[in-house]
Design a protein around this motif. Structure first.
Motif, PDB file in Angstrom:
ATOM      1  N   PHE B  25       0.825  -1.216   0.000  1.00  0.00           N
ATOM      2  CA  PHE B  25       0.000   0.000   0.000  1.00  0.00           C
ATOM      3  C   PHE B  25       0.860   1.267   0.000  1.00  0.00           C
ATOM      4  O   PHE B  25       0.473   2.270  -0.583  1.00  0.00           O
ATOM      5  CB  PHE B  25      -0.968  -0.015   1.190  1.00  0.00           C
ATOM      6  N   LEU B  26       2.028   1.188   0.619  1.00  0.00           N
ATOM      7  CA  LEU B  26       2.913   2.358   0.587  1.00  0.00           C
ATOM      8  C   LEU B  26       3.391   2.634  -0.838  1.00  0.00           C
ATOM      9  O   LEU B  26       3.556   3.778  -1.240  1.00  0.00           O
ATOM     10  CB  LEU B  26       4.122   2.145   1.501  1.00  0.00           C
ATOM     11  N   PHE B  27       3.637   1.562  -1.595  1.00  0.00           N
ATOM     12  CA  PHE B  27       4.100   1.733  -2.969  1.00  0.00           C
ATOM     13  C   PHE B  27       3.128   2.596  -3.759  1.00  0.00           C
ATOM     14  O   PHE B  27       3.523   3.473  -4.526  1.00  0.00           O
ATOM     15  CB  PHE B  27       4.252   0.370  -3.642  1.00  0.00           C
ATOM     16  N   TYR B  28       1.853   2.345  -3.546  1.00  0.00           N
ATOM     17  CA  TYR B  28       0.858   3.088  -4.311  1.00  0.00           C
ATOM     18  C   TYR B  28       0.617   4.494  -3.752  1.00  0.00           C
ATOM     19  O   TYR B  28      -0.136   5.262  -4.343  1.00  0.00           O
ATOM     20  CB  TYR B  28      -0.447   2.297  -4.399  1.00  0.00           C
ATOM     21  N   ALA B  29       1.240   4.787  -2.627  1.00  0.00           N
ATOM     22  CA  ALA B  29       1.166   6.158  -2.120  1.00  0.00           C
ATOM     23  C   ALA B  29       2.082   7.071  -2.930  1.00  0.00           C
ATOM     24  O   ALA B  29       1.928   8.287  -2.934  1.00  0.00           O
ATOM     25  CB  ALA B  29       1.561   6.193  -0.646  1.00  0.00           C
ATOM     26  N   ILE B  30       3.049   6.445  -3.651  1.00  0.00           N
ATOM     27  CA  ILE B  30       3.958   7.236  -4.492  1.00  0.00           C
ATOM     28  C   ILE B  30       3.231   7.560  -5.794  1.00  0.00           C
ATOM     29  O   ILE B  30       2.685   6.662  -6.438  1.00  0.00           O
ATOM     30  CB  ILE B  30       5.239   6.438  -4.810  1.00  0.00           C
ATOM     31  N   PRO B  31       3.187   8.821  -6.189  1.00  0.00           N
ATOM     32  CA  PRO B  31       2.429   9.183  -7.390  1.00  0.00           C
ATOM     33  C   PRO B  31       3.155   8.814  -8.675  1.00  0.00           C
ATOM     34  O   PRO B  31       3.620   9.657  -9.410  1.00  0.00           O
ATOM     35  CB  PRO B  31       2.267  10.701  -7.250  1.00  0.00           C
ATOM     36  N   ARG B  32       3.274   7.526  -8.944  1.00  0.00           N
ATOM     37  CA  ARG B  32       3.945   7.090 -10.160  1.00  0.00           C
ATOM     38  C   ARG B  32       3.109   6.010 -10.830  1.00  0.00           C
ATOM     39  O   ARG B  32       2.484   5.196 -10.152  1.00  0.00           O
ATOM     40  CB  ARG B  32       5.322   6.503  -9.831  1.00  0.00           C
ATOM     41  N   ASN B  33       3.139   5.997 -12.145  1.00  0.00           N
ATOM     42  CA  ASN B  33       2.409   4.971 -12.875  1.00  0.00           C
ATOM     43  C   ASN B  33       3.418   4.060 -13.564  1.00  0.00           C
ATOM     44  O   ASN B  33       4.044   4.457 -14.542  1.00  0.00           O
ATOM     45  CB  ASN B  33       1.481   5.614 -13.900  1.00  0.00           C
ATOM     46  N   PRO B  34       3.575   2.836 -13.067  1.00  0.00           N
ATOM     47  CA  PRO B  34       4.570   1.934 -13.672  1.00  0.00           C
ATOM     48  C   PRO B  34       4.280   1.650 -15.139  1.00  0.00           C
ATOM     49  O   PRO B  34       5.195   1.339 -15.893  1.00  0.00           O
ATOM     50  CB  PRO B  34       4.427   0.648 -12.842  1.00  0.00           C
ATOM     51  N   GLU B  46      -3.971   5.387 -25.713  1.00  0.00           N
ATOM     52  CA  GLU B  46      -4.580   5.202 -24.392  1.00  0.00           C
ATOM     53  C   GLU B  46      -5.044   3.765 -24.220  1.00  0.00           C
ATOM     54  O   GLU B  46      -4.963   3.195 -23.131  1.00  0.00           O
ATOM     55  CB  GLU B  46      -5.753   6.168 -24.215  1.00  0.00           C
ATOM     56  N   GLU B  47      -5.542   3.193 -25.320  1.00  0.00           N
ATOM     57  CA  GLU B  47      -5.979   1.798 -25.249  1.00  0.00           C
ATOM     58  C   GLU B  47      -4.797   0.890 -24.914  1.00  0.00           C
ATOM     59  O   GLU B  47      -4.902  -0.047 -24.132  1.00  0.00           O
ATOM     60  CB  GLU B  47      -6.600   1.361 -26.583  1.00  0.00           C
ATOM     61  N   GLN B  48      -3.664   1.212 -25.546  1.00  0.00           N
ATOM     62  CA  GLN B  48      -2.487   0.385 -25.281  1.00  0.00           C
ATOM     63  C   GLN B  48      -1.999   0.546 -23.853  1.00  0.00           C
ATOM     64  O   GLN B  48      -1.555  -0.413 -23.220  1.00  0.00           O
ATOM     65  CB  GLN B  48      -1.375   0.766 -26.243  1.00  0.00           C
ATOM     66  N   LEU B  49      -2.080   1.777 -23.367  1.00  0.00           N
ATOM     67  CA  LEU B  49      -1.682   2.002 -21.980  1.00  0.00           C
ATOM     68  C   LEU B  49      -2.562   1.154 -21.060  1.00  0.00           C
ATOM     69  O   LEU B  49      -2.080   0.566 -20.089  1.00  0.00           O
ATOM     70  CB  LEU B  49      -1.816   3.486 -21.633  1.00  0.00           C
ATOM     71  N   ALA B  50      -3.838   1.085 -21.408  1.00  0.00           N
ATOM     72  CA  ALA B  50      -4.754   0.257 -20.615  1.00  0.00           C
ATOM     73  C   ALA B  50      -4.357  -1.212 -20.698  1.00  0.00           C
ATOM     74  O   ALA B  50      -4.421  -1.940 -19.701  1.00  0.00           O
ATOM     75  CB  ALA B  50      -6.186   0.453 -21.108  1.00  0.00           C
ATOM     76  N   ILE B  51      -3.925  -1.640 -21.900  1.00  0.00           N
ATOM     77  CA  ILE B  51      -3.485  -3.034 -22.049  1.00  0.00           C
ATOM     78  C   ILE B  51      -2.248  -3.296 -21.196  1.00  0.00           C
ATOM     79  O   ILE B  51      -2.128  -4.319 -20.525  1.00  0.00           O
ATOM     80  CB  ILE B  51      -3.193  -3.343 -23.544  1.00  0.00           C
ATOM     81  N   VAL B  52      -1.324  -2.331 -21.230  1.00  0.00           N
ATOM     82  CA  VAL B  52      -0.105  -2.485 -20.429  1.00  0.00           C
ATOM     83  C   VAL B  52      -0.469  -2.581 -18.952  1.00  0.00           C
ATOM     84  O   VAL B  52       0.042  -3.437 -18.217  1.00  0.00           O
ATOM     85  CB  VAL B  52       0.861  -1.300 -20.673  1.00  0.00           C
ATOM     86  N   GLU B  53      -1.384  -1.717 -18.524  1.00  0.00           N
ATOM     87  CA  GLU B  53      -1.797  -1.751 -17.113  1.00  0.00           C
ATOM     88  C   GLU B  53      -2.439  -3.091 -16.779  1.00  0.00           C
ATOM     89  O   GLU B  53      -2.216  -3.651 -15.707  1.00  0.00           O
ATOM     90  CB  GLU B  53      -2.764  -0.591 -16.829  1.00  0.00           C
ATOM     91  N   ILE B  58      -2.171  -3.968 -12.850  1.00  0.00           N
ATOM     92  CA  ILE B  58      -2.367  -2.791 -11.994  1.00  0.00           C
ATOM     93  C   ILE B  58      -3.622  -2.022 -12.396  1.00  0.00           C
ATOM     94  O   ILE B  58      -3.767  -0.848 -12.079  1.00  0.00           O
ATOM     95  CB  ILE B  58      -1.135  -1.852 -12.044  1.00  0.00           C
ATOM     96  N   ASP B  59      -4.508  -2.710 -13.116  1.00  0.00           N
ATOM     97  CA  ASP B  59      -5.743  -2.049 -13.550  1.00  0.00           C
ATOM     98  C   ASP B  59      -6.900  -2.305 -12.579  1.00  0.00           C
ATOM     99  O   ASP B  59      -8.021  -1.910 -12.842  1.00  0.00           O
ATOM    100  CB  ASP B  59      -6.128  -2.512 -14.956  1.00  0.00           C
ATOM    101  N   LYS B  60      -6.629  -2.968 -11.476  1.00  0.00           N
ATOM    102  CA  LYS B  60      -7.692  -3.271 -10.519  1.00  0.00           C
ATOM    103  C   LYS B  60      -7.495  -2.448  -9.255  1.00  0.00           C
ATOM    104  O   LYS B  60      -6.455  -1.809  -9.073  1.00  0.00           O
ATOM    105  CB  LYS B  60      -7.668  -4.761 -10.183  1.00  0.00           C
ATOM    106  N   ALA B  61      -8.518  -2.514  -8.395  1.00  0.00           N
ATOM    107  CA  ALA B  61      -8.427  -1.794  -7.121  1.00  0.00           C
ATOM    108  C   ALA B  61      -7.244  -2.347  -6.326  1.00  0.00           C
ATOM    109  O   ALA B  61      -6.930  -3.552  -6.411  1.00  0.00           O
ATOM    110  CB  ALA B  61      -9.713  -1.978  -6.339  1.00  0.00           C
TER     111      ALA B  61
END
Lengths: 605, 327
Positions: B25-34, B46-53, B58-61
């Motif tokens: 949870f601390l990792f996600y406190a850092i404002p970065r998008n892997p 944007e679609e590809q970014l969604a695929i990468v996520e 990392i596309d889920k809660a």
């Protein structure tokens, strides 16, 4: 150790470890590749500027590569690198440290040859020449050589070349260059993907009207507009050949089928890589790679302090050592450059990158205010943050000194002559524009050198009469931040590098007004009719020297008439090697040592 | 004893769960998008970014991601990059390789560095400590004590480069540090490559063990049972080793267990100084690269080592001092 993030070419949003590259030497051999070991001389000299680069015919494209004087085959080169490659799939390779390795293991249709006299020629690598273009400039034809094989002995055919380009459109290809895809699709930005959304994996293919392979050895590219830079573009590692038979899609990134003089014998990610000879590589087909050593032992995780110390010690296996990417560390740099015993083991030149401060044309609309920024900017304070005079050289052009046509004396705001800046002139301009106290929103990133430079920049601007509001973001999100058109920032650094020796990879991506969109690289948001028209005109010029001169002229127009960005310095690179390494020369196209020509000295006598 | 170990093991599992949750949870406190790191600018729609996520998971809660991560450790998981068998620590954001493979690749360096260094600093530290305690008040004692004080204030980032410059680069007395050779394949090369890192690591740690063993031995030598043993006419070595030394071991074992656990988690500065590829360096690289699966893997492994060695320490207490078992 600091990691600096730069952008190379149109699409690189990824980090390049250039810590070494930023703290480099200003002595020894010049660029242009002609200076061999021991030719550095006592006097410091600036690297040579290229006058032109030519396209080679079939004779120039025939192997083997020109012999390097006194070269000896055999031995193992130990390469000390800092950052390991994340990608081995050619289509995912774009950053410099990955290209440095790729040049030894992958081959493309063309390559840039550096001869013993320091001349650069685009020649056929897998192809018989640098390409045959039609009268209208829309069609390029390549014929594959005979006796070209992948590392498993399977022949390379036009089907592999077709597959190489078709898979560039696949969704999992997210890191490589996009020039040729955009040209084939005649589309800007990421719209090219609509041409073949799933790549070739669902049975879809590019139409013959775009990419044609009429027989096993012929490849024909069809474009909607003349693409005179195609031979250059094909030479970058991102367009190296991928085996259709062995394509494992995402997994190819870990175990690619290589085609160069070396194959990957062992790869321990993040630790080491061993390259040994590819027995199916035929030297007679390769005009650019001498490939003298039997093997390259590449180890990763070496800071520039570590690699410099090893190479200075020049003992044991370090005598066969070199680094492709690590420059000199700041502590030892001055010593190395002063002491003759080290100087004779240095090669030095410019990198492709030019530091500049982009000015947002949407928010800083008064040209006098932009001129005031240009006059106020303290280039000396900025360059000091990046290693001082050994880290770079002042420039007033967005076009790197490596590129043909570069004008070393060009200095419209007198900044190269007076790098401390002219606060008085800046204030005069602000007063004239009734803009004293003009607020500038300035964003930079958190790497040490960027922060240090930001302090100098903000101080100088405030002295001149601006009010500066600084903010900072992490390096990996920096270019996304400044790439937002409505991001609200007024000034921000951009370090841009050409992808090949043509300003056609610099001016259009930075200043073509038709490419202004979120994520695009026209950070200044410059949309000038004359500039846009000139970009189209120059792209259509077939003569390379004429095109180079036109790009330089357009750059001057942008600097003087529009002041959309303020160039600061051109990055330099100094590479050290052990005493048993021969043939080391700086390659302007690579921005580092030419790893294709080096050899291990077998006999000290 | 069995109940004792079971109780401690359950406690260790609870600690590991807490550490994993905090790290995640601390990792996600850092404002970065892997995902941005895996997607060159101007290359991804944007679609590809969604695929990468999606591919990175990392596309889920965040709580769902955490739950799936923990399930993967015990039951394995399926990723777009392939199946990840249990214990699955995920795939690296950076190069799409299994995290466990990378950790297992780095582990031999960490184990070699830790065990070799520990052997050296235990022998030197305990030996010098005993010598100083046995010769308390003499010139030898004062020399050992003061040297320990100086050495314990040294730092590896200073001592390491200094030793490299003097012993490797300038004089060539020691070979270039390297972790390229495996103990099982080239033991001599392995030994040569790690000799200097061991010595530097041991120099720092030896000082602490010398000071501690001296102090605890002196304390033990003044205990009643030691005095009684002397009064009964036992020989000096018997009194020293059988009664005093054994009694002094508990605090030393405590510190040794903690040190060993920490070193197994990675000796970051030592690894960077000598360009070694252990878990410490992997952890640092994971942070700078926003590589959550790798960071989680290394953190969990390091925590496991610390917890494991704490259990071993407790077990050792019981062996050394029977009162622990009774308690």
């Amino acid at each position: 150790m600091s990691i600096h993030t730069l952008r190379r070419g149109r699409t690189a949003g990824v980090s390049i470890a250039l810590a070494g590259a930023l703290l480099l030497g200003a002595c020894s051999s010049g660029g242009g590749g002609g200076a061999e070991d021991g030719e550095n001389g006592e006097e410091q000299s600036a690297p040579e500027e290229l006058t032109s680069i030519s396209f080679g015919d079939e004779a120039a494209s025939t192997g083997p590569a020109e012999e390097v004087p006194d070269a000896q085959p055999g031995g193992t080169v130990n390469v000390f690198e800092d950052v390991p490659p994340d990608h081995l799939d050619p289509a995912q390779i774009y950053v410099q440290h990955e290209q440095n390795i790729a040049r030894l293991v992958h081959r493309g249709l063309t390559a840039v040859k550096l001869d013993n006299d320091g001349n650069y020629t685009v020649v056929g690598d897998l192809a018989t020449d640098s390409g045959q273009v039609s009268e209208d400039g829309l069609t390029w034809t390549y014929t594959l050589k005979e006796d070209i094989f992948f590392a498993d002995g399977t022949p390379i055919t036009s089907a592999d070349i077709r597959h190489t380009f078709e898979r560039q459109f696949a969704p999992f290809i997210t890191q490589g260059p996009t020039y040729i895809q955009q040209w084939l699709a005649d589309a800007d930005g990421t719209d090219y993907r609509e041409l073949l959304p799933e790549g070739p994996y669902n049975g879809d293919h590019l139409p013959d009207s775009v990419l044609e392979t009429p027989d096993e050895r012929t490849v024909v590219f069809h474009f909607s507009r003349p693409q005179n830079d195609l031979p250059y573009a094909l030479s970058i590692a991102g367009y190296a050949v991928v085996s259709e038979e062995h394509d494992t899609q995402e997994a190819y990134d870990q175990e690619p089928m290589t085609s160069g003089p070396y194959r990957i014998e062992e790869h321990r990610p993040g630790r080491s890589m061993t390259l040994t000879r590819n027995e199916h590589w035929v030297p007679e087909t390769d005009p650019t790679r001498n490939a003298y050593p039997d093997a390259f032992e590449i180890s990763f995780g070496h800071s520039q302090e570590d690699s410099t110390a090893r190479l200075m010690a020049d003992n044991g296996e370090n005598r066969n050592g070199i680094s492709f990417s690590n420059g000199l560390d700041p502590g030892n740099g001055p010593t190395v450059m002063e002491d003759p015993q080290y100087r004779e083991r240095l090669v030095e030149g410019y990198q492709s990158f030019v530091w500049s401060l982009a000015i947002n044309m949407d928010t800083v609309t008064d040209e006098r205010v932009r001129q005031a920024i240009a006059y106020a900017l303290p280039l000396n304070g900025i360059l000091n943050a990046y290693g001082g005079s050994i880290g770079g050289q002042y420039t007033a052009s967005m076009i790197s000194p490596l590129l043909p046509g570069y004008q070393p004396d060009y200095d419209p705001f007198g900044k190269v002559a007076n790098p401390q800046g002219d606060a008085e002139r800046a204030r005069e301009l602000l007063e004239e524009a009734d803009a004293v106290g003009f607020e500038l929103s300035y964003v930079h990133h958190t790497a040490a050198e960027d922060q240090q430079a930001a302090v100098a920049i903000a101080d100088a601007l405030e002295t001149a009469g601006f009010e500066v509001n600084r903010s900072e973001v992490p390096p990996e999100t920096y270019y996304d931040t400044i790439g937002v058109v409505d991001g609200g920032y007024d000034i921000y650094r951009s370090s841009w590098g050409h992808d090949w020796l043509s300003a056609g990879t610099v001016i259009p991506p930075l200043f073509d007004g038709r490419q202004i969109q979120d994520g695009a690289s026209n950070y200044s948001h410059l949309n000038d009719e004359h500039v846009n028209a000139e970009i189209d005109r120059i792209r259509g010029i077939e003569d390379a020297a004429e095109a180079a001169a036109a790009w330089v002229e357009l750059d001057a127009y942008i600097q003087e008439e529009l002041v959309a960005a303020v160039p600061g310095f051109a990055y330099r690179q100094t590479i050290m090697h052990g005493s048993m390494i021969g043939g080391a020369v700086f390659n302007d196209d690579f921005g580092t040592v030419d790893m294709r020509r080096i050899y291990v000295i077998q006999d000290e006598s | 004893m069995l109940r004792f170990l079971m109780r401690r093991t359950l406690g260790a599992v609870a600690i590991l769960l807490v550490i994993s949750a905090v790290t995640f949870f601390l990792f996600y406190a850092i404002p970065r998008n892997p995902a941005l790191l895996a997607c060159g600018k101007g290359v991804c729609t944007e679609e590809q970014l969604a695929i990468v996520e999606h591919n990175l998971g990392i596309d889920k809660a965040i709580p769902v991601q955490y739950w799936e991560y923990m399930v993967g450790i015990f039951a394995g998981r399926d990723f777009p990059a392939g199946h990840c068998p249990a214990p699955c620590l995920g795939f690296s954001f950076r190069d799409n390789r299994p995290v466990l493979d990378t950790i297992m690749d780095r582990l031999p360096t960490t184990v070699s560095l830790t065990i070799g260094g520990a052997v050296v600093f235990l022998i030197l530290g305990l030996g010098l400590g005993m010598l100083a305690a046995a010769r308390r008040g003499t010139l030898l004692d004062k020399t050992v004590s003061s040297t320990s004080l100086v050495l314990s204030s040294m730092q590896i980032y200073f001592l390491g480069p200094l030793a490299l410059a003097v012993l490797v680069y300038n004089t060539g007395l020691l070979p270039q540090p390297s972790d390229a050779s495996a103990f099982t394949e080239e033991p001599w090369e392995w030994f040569k490559g790690l000799l200097l890192p061991w010595l530097v690591l041991a120099t720092i740690f030896t000082a602490n063990y010398t000071r501690m063993s001296r102090a605890t031995l002196i304390e033990q030598l003044q205990e009643d049972h030691v005095r009684t043993a002397k009064a009964k006419g036992m020989s000096r070595p018997t009194v020293f080793f059988r009664y005093a030394w054994r009694g002094s071991l508990i605090p030393i074992v405590t510190i040794f267990g903690i040190d060993l656990g920490a070193l197994f988690g990675g000796a970051m500065i030592t690894e960077v100084t000598f360009s070694l590829h252990g878990l410490g360096r992997l952890a640092v690289d994971s942070v700078t690269q926003s590589n959550l699966p790798m960071l989680m893997g290394v953190m969990l492994f390091a925590a496991l080592m610390i917890v494991l060695f704490n259990i071993i320490i407790d077990a050792c207490y019981a062996l050394i001092d029977p009162r622990v078992r009774l308690g």
